[in-house]
Design a protein around this motif. Structure first.
Motif, mmCIF file in Angstrom:
data_model
loop_
_atom_site.group_PDB
_atom_site.id
_atom_site.type_symbol
_atom_site.label_atom_id
_atom_site.label_comp_id
_atom_site.label_asym_id
_atom_site.label_seq_id
_atom_site.Cartn_x
_atom_site.Cartn_y
_atom_site.Cartn_z
ATOM 1 N N ASP A 62 2.287 7.556 -3.729
ATOM 2 C CA ASP A 62 2.655 7.322 -5.125
ATOM 3 C C ASP A 62 1.487 6.688 -5.878
ATOM 4 O O ASP A 62 1.490 5.503 -6.217
ATOM 5 N N TYR A 63 0.483 7.528 -6.180
ATOM 6 C CA TYR A 63 -0.734 7.007 -6.792
ATOM 7 C C TYR A 63 -0.502 6.556 -8.232
ATOM 8 O O TYR A 63 -1.171 5.627 -8.705
ATOM 9 N N GLN A 64 0.441 7.175 -8.912
ATOM 10 C CA GLN A 64 0.752 6.751 -10.268
ATOM 11 C C GLN A 64 1.336 5.339 -10.270
ATOM 12 O O GLN A 64 0.965 4.495 -11.082
ATOM 13 N N ALA A 106 -3.724 1.796 -2.789
ATOM 14 C CA ALA A 106 -3.412 3.192 -2.492
ATOM 15 C C ALA A 106 -4.492 3.757 -1.568
ATOM 16 O O ALA A 106 -5.180 4.716 -1.891
ATOM 17 N N ALA A 110 0.851 3.104 -7.991
ATOM 18 C CA ALA A 110 -0.216 2.179 -7.606
ATOM 19 C C ALA A 110 -1.051 1.785 -8.815
ATOM 20 O O ALA A 110 -1.404 0.608 -8.994
ATOM 21 N N LYS A 111 -1.341 2.772 -9.650
ATOM 22 C CA LYS A 111 -2.137 2.493 -10.851
ATOM 23 C C LYS A 111 -1.369 1.614 -11.832
ATOM 24 O O LYS A 111 -1.922 0.663 -12.395
ATOM 25 N N ASN A 148 0.842 -1.194 0.000
ATOM 26 C CA ASN A 148 0.000 0.000 0.000
ATOM 27 C C ASN A 148 0.878 1.246 0.000
ATOM 28 O O ASN A 148 1.826 1.347 0.779
ATOM 29 N N THR A 149 0.562 2.181 -0.888
ATOM 30 C CA THR A 149 1.240 3.466 -0.886
ATOM 31 C C THR A 149 0.224 4.560 -0.580
ATOM 32 O O THR A 149 -0.917 4.511 -1.066
#
Length: 299
Positions: free
Chosen positions: A229-231, A240, A233-234, A225-226
């Motif tokens: 850093d949502y990019q 996320a 995660a995607k 889980n971040t």
């Protein structure tokens, strides 16, 4: 009353103090005389125009309630959050579902610091589900998110390895966390700290490639889980989950109870009067302290 204003995306120097009327208790709201309101690292990017919404922690005493409000009363000591800048003020009107009772033994400073980053830490732990005997690695372990996550993971019986600057190693050890330092040899340090055991879960509270490190360590995507850093995660298919995923008022009440009982440490690094809001944000941006920086609107 005094309130912090911000209307130009040009950094800390554009924060200023305005005088406005005390808000009224509209339906579904309570007016809180704010004793403490912490500032959060995510807001620094908002000051430059990022899309982050600067949700605000707050704690104080209820001075008025809407006519339809019955669960919160005048004189109640509460903690909670607002969805805008309004908590950096002497008073704020807050939806009552965003307030929980403040345990009597809890300091105002800790009570006013429990929402944004501790709730993100709670959500991250819920996302990776640490269990008895697991080894959990946390990047950014000395920050508000990581420090909460580390303590909650240990409560679940996990061994926690915390990635942080070397200056915070002793503080992490005091909380039962095995510290390792940022650097090129971080993978080697992690394996050494794990004493040959596999890494079961990974929480990224720092960004900058730590999702890739988690995958390289062999951690399942479902247990990474971040919160930053949502990019990644995607792109990598990891979780996320953050502040808004932690259960709202019920999650906040849980954290408040843990802090009041001494089971969750929430260090306070410094406190500033409202008029020194620029100095408070400069301290956050330039020193990255171990612990929360809190504003005292009534000072």
């Amino acid at each position: 009353m005094r309130i912090v204003r911000y209307d130009r995306f040009d950094g800390i120097e554009q924060l200023w103090i305005d005088e406005v009327p005390v808000p009224e208790a509209t339906p579904g709201h309570a007016v809180v005389r704010i004793q403490a309101s912490c500032i959060n690292p995510g807001t620094l990017s908002a000051l430059r125009g990022a899309t982050y919404v600067p949700i605000r922690d707050l704690a104080g005493t209820v001075t008025a309630v809407g006519a339809d409000v019955h669960d919160v009363k005048i004189g109640d000591e509460v903690l909670g959050w607002s969805q805008d800048w309004s908590a950096h003020a002497e008073f704020a009107a807050v939806p009552v579902e965003q307030l929980v009772p403040k345990p009597a033994v809890l300091s105002w400073d800790v009570a006013g610091s429990l929402y944004v980053t501790p709730m993100a830490g709670l959500a991250a732990v819920q996302a990776v589900e640490p269990r008895e005997g697991d080894v959990v690695v946390i990047a950014g372990a000395s920050g508000g998110v990581g420090l909460t996550a580390a303590q909650l993971a240990r409560r679940n019986g996990a061994t926690v390895i915390g990635i942080a600057g070397p200056g915070n190693a002793d503080r992490l050890r005091e909380l039962g966390v095995r510290p390792v330092s940022y650097g090129a040899d971080v993978t080697e340090q992690i394996h050494k700290a794990a004493e040959g055991r596999p890494i079961d879960a990974f929480i990224d509270a720092f960004g900058s490639g730590y999702v890739d490190l988690a995958l390289a360590l062999g951690v399942s995507r479902q247990r990474i889980n971040t919160v930053v850093d949502y990019q990644a995660a995607k792109e990598k298919g990891v979780k996320a989950l953050g502040t808004v995923n932690a259960g709202g008022s019920s999650g906040l009440r849980n954290l408040a109870d843990l802090a009041a009982s001494g089971e969750l440490a929430v260090p306070i690094a410094a406190a500033y009067p409202l008029a020194a809001v620029q100095a408070a944000y400069h301290a956050l941006a330039e020193t990255r302290p171990f612990g929360r920086i809190v504003l005292h609107p009534q000072a």
